[in-house]
Enzyme design. Structure first.
Site, PDB file in Angstrom:
ATOM      1  CE  LYS A 143      11.757  -2.512  -5.984  1.00 43.90           C
ATOM      2  NZ  LYS A 143      12.138  -3.863  -6.385  1.00 43.90           N
TER       3      LYS A 143
ATOM      4  CD  GLU B 298      10.084 -11.478  -8.862  1.00 43.11           C
ATOM      5  OE1 GLU B 298       9.486 -11.253  -7.804  1.00 43.11           O
ATOM      6  OE2 GLU B 298      11.260 -11.126  -9.040  1.00 43.11           O
TER       7      GLU B 298
ATOM      8  NE  ARG C 275       4.524   1.718   0.047  1.00 42.89           N
ATOM      9  CZ  ARG C 275       5.536   1.450   0.863  1.00 42.89           C
ATOM     10  NH1 ARG C 275       6.764   1.668   0.473  1.00 42.89           N
ATOM     11  NH2 ARG C 275       5.315   0.974   2.054  1.00 42.89           N
TER      12      ARG C 275
ATOM     13  CD  GLU D  39      16.984 -12.876  -8.190  1.00 45.50           C
ATOM     14  OE1 GLU D  39      16.431 -13.432  -7.215  1.00 45.50           O
ATOM     15  OE2 GLU D  39      16.614 -11.766  -8.616  1.00 45.50           O
TER      16      GLU D  39
ATOM     17  CG  ASN E 112       1.537   0.853   4.253  1.00 51.59           C
ATOM     18  OD1 ASN E 112       2.692   1.257   4.288  1.00 51.59           O
ATOM     19  ND2 ASN E 112       1.253  -0.401   4.056  1.00 51.59           N
ATOM     20  N   GLY E 113      -0.700  -0.924   6.310  1.00 51.22           N
ATOM     21  CA  GLY E 113      -0.359  -1.760   7.466  1.00 51.22           C
ATOM     22  C   GLY E 113      -1.508  -2.681   7.794  1.00 51.22           C
TER      23      GLY E 113
ATOM     24  CG  HIS F 179      18.965 -36.627  -6.230  1.00 52.61           C
ATOM     25  ND1 HIS F 179      19.233 -37.955  -6.002  1.00 52.61           N
ATOM     26  CD2 HIS F 179      20.165 -36.004  -6.281  1.00 52.61           C
ATOM     27  CE1 HIS F 179      20.539 -38.127  -5.893  1.00 52.61           C
ATOM     28  NE2 HIS F 179      21.130 -36.957  -6.063  1.00 52.61           N
TER      29      HIS F 179
ATOM     30  CD1 TRP G 213       0.104  -6.226  -3.127  1.00 51.62           C
ATOM     31  CD2 TRP G 213      -0.183  -6.852  -0.993  1.00 51.62           C
ATOM     32  NE1 TRP G 213       0.459  -7.558  -3.015  1.00 51.62           N
ATOM     33  CE2 TRP G 213       0.293  -7.969  -1.724  1.00 51.62           C
ATOM     34  CE3 TRP G 213      -0.430  -7.002   0.366  1.00 51.62           C
ATOM     35  CZ2 TRP G 213       0.516  -9.210  -1.131  1.00 51.62           C
ATOM     36  CZ3 TRP G 213      -0.211  -8.247   0.953  1.00 51.62           C
ATOM     37  CH2 TRP G 213       0.264  -9.332   0.197  1.00 51.62           C
TER      38      TRP G 213
ATOM     39  CB  CYS H 112      -0.953   0.092   1.185  1.00 47.98           C
ATOM     40  SG  CYS H 112      -2.134  -1.237   1.287  1.00 47.98           S
TER      41      CYS H 112
ATOM     42  CE  LYS I  99      13.682 -10.835 -10.436  1.00 44.93           C
ATOM     43  NZ  LYS I  99      14.300 -10.712  -9.187  1.00 44.93           N
TER      44      LYS I  99
HETATM   45  C1  G6P Z   1       9.171  -8.493  -2.259  1.00 49.55           C
HETATM   46  C2  G6P Z   1       9.730  -7.971  -3.559  1.00 49.55           C
HETATM   47  C3  G6P Z   1      11.042  -8.696  -3.892  1.00 49.55           C
HETATM   48  C4  G6P Z   1      12.010  -8.566  -2.741  1.00 49.55           C
HETATM   49  C5  G6P Z   1      11.401  -9.041  -1.418  1.00 49.55           C
HETATM   50  C6  G6P Z   1      12.280  -8.658  -0.240  1.00 49.55           C
HETATM   51  O1  G6P Z   1       8.734  -9.799  -2.422  1.00 49.55           O
HETATM   52  O2  G6P Z   1       8.804  -8.135  -4.604  1.00 49.55           O
HETATM   53  O3  G6P Z   1      11.611  -8.136  -5.054  1.00 49.55           O
HETATM   54  O4  G6P Z   1      13.161  -9.307  -3.022  1.00 49.55           O
HETATM   55  O5  G6P Z   1      10.138  -8.425  -1.200  1.00 49.55           O
HETATM   56  O6  G6P Z   1      12.313  -7.261  -0.148  1.00 49.55           O
HETATM   57  P1  G6P Z   1      13.469  -6.429   0.477  1.00 49.55           P
HETATM   58  O7  G6P Z   1      13.050  -5.005   0.284  1.00 49.55           O
HETATM   59  O8  G6P Z   1      13.547  -6.805   1.929  1.00 49.55           O
HETATM   60  O9  G6P Z   1      14.734  -6.751  -0.227  1.00 49.55           O
END
Ligand code: G6P
Length: 614
Positions: A609, A494, A27, A487, A100-101, A510, A74, A2, A491
């Site tokens: 994010k 997501e 956000r 990673e 937000n929260g 395995h 969100w 949010c 990517k």
């Molecule tokens: C969310 C974001 C990711 C990020 C993760 C941890 O899931 O979409 O891109 O890696 O949070 O966030 P941070 O700000 O703690 O790295």
């Protein structure tokens, strides 16, 4: 998680709010809404969907007002729809709130309010809070600030809120706990409030970051007043913003993600700036200087993080164990905090977070702190909650990352981890002077190599066009490049919604090998200095089952080229630093596949994010 924005001043609030919401959309983007005070009316407009939907909804409406609040959501409590969108009114519609929260005890508060005849139009915890504030006002006849203060003392959980009122049309009240909130102060006490500084930066550089359990009272033309929720007055600490406007705009790129991928030569350089002296052979990280001895003597290092930052943490594990010979455990912050972990005073915890706001990472830090561990932070956002909660640490200096899928923050985190591990290894004497110097020179040269590698973009785009229609992907890597495989898979899933798994190459036999057929693309990181022969055997195993191989190889490679279907070359690099290069083609591959599938790469569905809820 949010985004909130608010304005009080001489200008029309609506355009400021809309622009601010677009900046904060990373956000969350389940719904958007604004409420503006016009005379003695509060006019509220809210819509399910992105800010652009809100804009079409308000088109042609003559929205006026110099005080207003805005929100991009969100969803936590209640599905994304118009009713659950913020702002929310109090029962009488005299007050409006953005939040937000999560108010954790909202259910019990709501039950009490229902008994007293309150009626709710949404399923949100936020609406409960604004009803509670009004209920206190009505029953105790205190002023609005006092009602807010009393209500906040009754709530459990996290909040960043802004409240406006019909009866006090020249006042805004903001408060925060756990969720971030920054106040910008313009000329003649014009006020901006936001979840981060990006909606504020073009209007003023003077900001106050609110601390937990602080309440801010902003009145037209008057000085900012702060108090804590116990009613102690606080003197505002005004800081100068470091963010620049260009850093938060797309600068000619189609998406923020692509811009951020291409920024990596510069962002990696910025992460090293002033920290490496090649002539003297020194790494200096000012923020951990006082804790270096502690790290050298640590019985173990525990790295806590979430998401992409957790993957950077895994690279950190290889670096610290390989170079500094210190045992490392890498923990998902959300698991660590709930499993009664054994932590003692000789442990060093490294918390990695791009946003510096991730709720689970913050909670893990608090837990480790209580048990006496030393906490080192690696954060990107300067002044963020995590950066303030740690004993020491190093910023990554990657600049604002707007695309929800993390790219340049990852390479900046790995750069800082490399610097830390090298510095500790050197001081501890666990690597030779010549090895130290060699790695330092190599690290320093990484930005140029990344720039070279980015020239393969067209080729990667071509490979993306071949595989854009598949349903599954497998990513394999060994050693330093196992975290990169994870990673790469993250990517892809997501942003393109293709199912992808990352695996240590040797583990494939395995289980995942059962998935391999002619439909299955397998991305293999097969660089020359990283268990090369073993990885080639793993590639052969895939080929024997007709899988399609996309291999990331070292420039000039001969052997993998003979068996792989597609190869992407990276410049020659030491194994320990190779993740800084091998991750780049995987970022581009995901990006292009997602674009070709028509996905919104900067705002993938269901993601946010900054994850400020557990
Ligand atoms: C969310 C974001 C990711 C990020 C993760 C941890 O899931 O979409 O891109 O890696 O949070 O966030 P941070 O700000 O703690 O790295």
């Amino acid at each position: 998680m949010c985004g909130i924005v608010a304005y009080l001043g001489d200008k029309q609030a609506y355009p400021i709010l809309i622009k601010g919401l677009k900046r904060l959309e990373y956000r969350g983007y389940d719904s958007a809404g604004v409420a503006l005070i016009d005379g003695h009316e509060i006019n509220l407009y809210k819509k399910k969907g992105k800010v652009i939907e809100l804009e079409s909804f308000t088109q042609g409406k003559n929205i006026k007002g110099t005080v207003g609040i805005g929100h991009t959501r969100w969803a936590t409590h209640g599905i994304p729809n118009d009713e659950n969108a913020h702002p929310h009114f109090s029962g009488s519609e005299n007050l409006a709130i953005i939040h937000n929260g999560i108010i954790e005890n909202y259910a019990s508060l709501k039950a009490e309010l229902l008994k007293r005849g309150h009626q709710f139009t949404s399923e949100t915890d936020t609406e409960v809070l604004i009803h509670l504030i009004e209920d206190i006002q009505n029953n105790t006849h205190v002023d609005l600030v006092e009602a807010v203060r009393i209500a906040l003392n009754k709530t459990l959980g996290a909040y960043a809120i802004v409240i406006v009122s019909k009866d006090n049309p020249d006042t805004m009240i903001a408060a925060k706990k756990s969720s971030p909130l920054v106040i910008g102060i313009g000329d003649n006490f014009e006020y901006f409030v936001a979840s981060d500084a990006t909606p504020i930066v073009e209007y003023t550089k003077n900001v106050v970051y609110l601390n937990d359990e602080e309440i801010a009272i902003m009145q037209r033309g008057k000085k900012l007043q702060l108090m804590d929720i116990k009613k102690h007055a606080i003197t505002p600490y005004i800081q100068e913003l470091e963010v620049h406007l260009e850093a938060i705009e797309k600068g000619g790129f189609e998406h923020f993600m692509l811009k951020e991928i291409f920024e990596q030569p510069q962002s990696i350089r910025n992460s090293m700036r002033g920290r490496i002296d090649l002539d003297k052979g020194i790494v200096s990280l000012g923020g951990i200087r006082d804790y270096e001895q502690k790290i050298i003597n640590a019985q173990r290092i525990i790295i806590v993080a979430c998401g992409t930052s957790w993957h950077a943490g895994l690279v950190g594990e290889y670096l610290f164990e390989d170079l500094a010979r210190i045992p490392v455990e890498v923990e998902y912050a959300s698991e660590f905090r709930y499993r009664n972990p054994i932590i003692n005073e000789s442990d060093v915890v490294i918390a990695i977070s791009q946003s510096g706001e991730t709720a689970d990472t913050l909670a893990a830090i608090k837990l480790a702190k209580e048990k006496g561990a030393t906490i080192i932070g690696i954060c990107n956002v300067v002044g963020s909650t995590i950066s303030r909660a740690t004993d020491g640490g190093s910023y990554t200096h990657a600049g604002p990352e707007i695309g929800v899928a993390s790219t340049k923050a990852f390479t900046a985190q790995v750069t800082v981890l490399s610097l830390m591990a090298l510095s500790i290894a050197h001081k501890k004497g666990s690597i030779s002077e010549s090895k130290f110097r060699q790695l330092l020179v190599e690290l320093y040269a990484i930005p140029e190599k990344v720039a070279l590698l980015l020239e393969s973009d067209e080729k990667i785009k071509y490979i993306a066009s071949i595989f854009k229609g598949v349903s599954n992907f497998l990513y394999l890597g060994r050693g330093y490049n196992f975290p990169v495989a994870l990673e790469g898979a993250l990517k892809l899933k997501e942003i393109s919604y293709i199912h992808a798994e990352g695996y240590p190459a040797a583990e494939m036999k395995h289980g995942p090998i059962a998935l391999i057929d002619e439909e299955m693309p397998v991305v293999v990181i097969a660089t020359r200095k990283g268990n090369y022969e073993k990885v080639i055997s793993n590639i052969e195993e895939v080929k024997a089952r007709n899988g399609k191989i996309i291999a990331i190889v070292t420039k000039g490679d001969v052997d993998v080229k003979k068996i792989a279907d597609y190869v992407i070359e990276i410049p020659e690099v030491e194994d320990a630093l190779s993740p800084l290069l091998t991750c780049i083609p995987l970022q581009l591959l995901s990006y292009h596949i997602a674009v070709m599938r028509g996905c919104n790469v900067d705002q993938p569905r269901n993601l946010a994010k900054s994850v400020t809820v557990e």
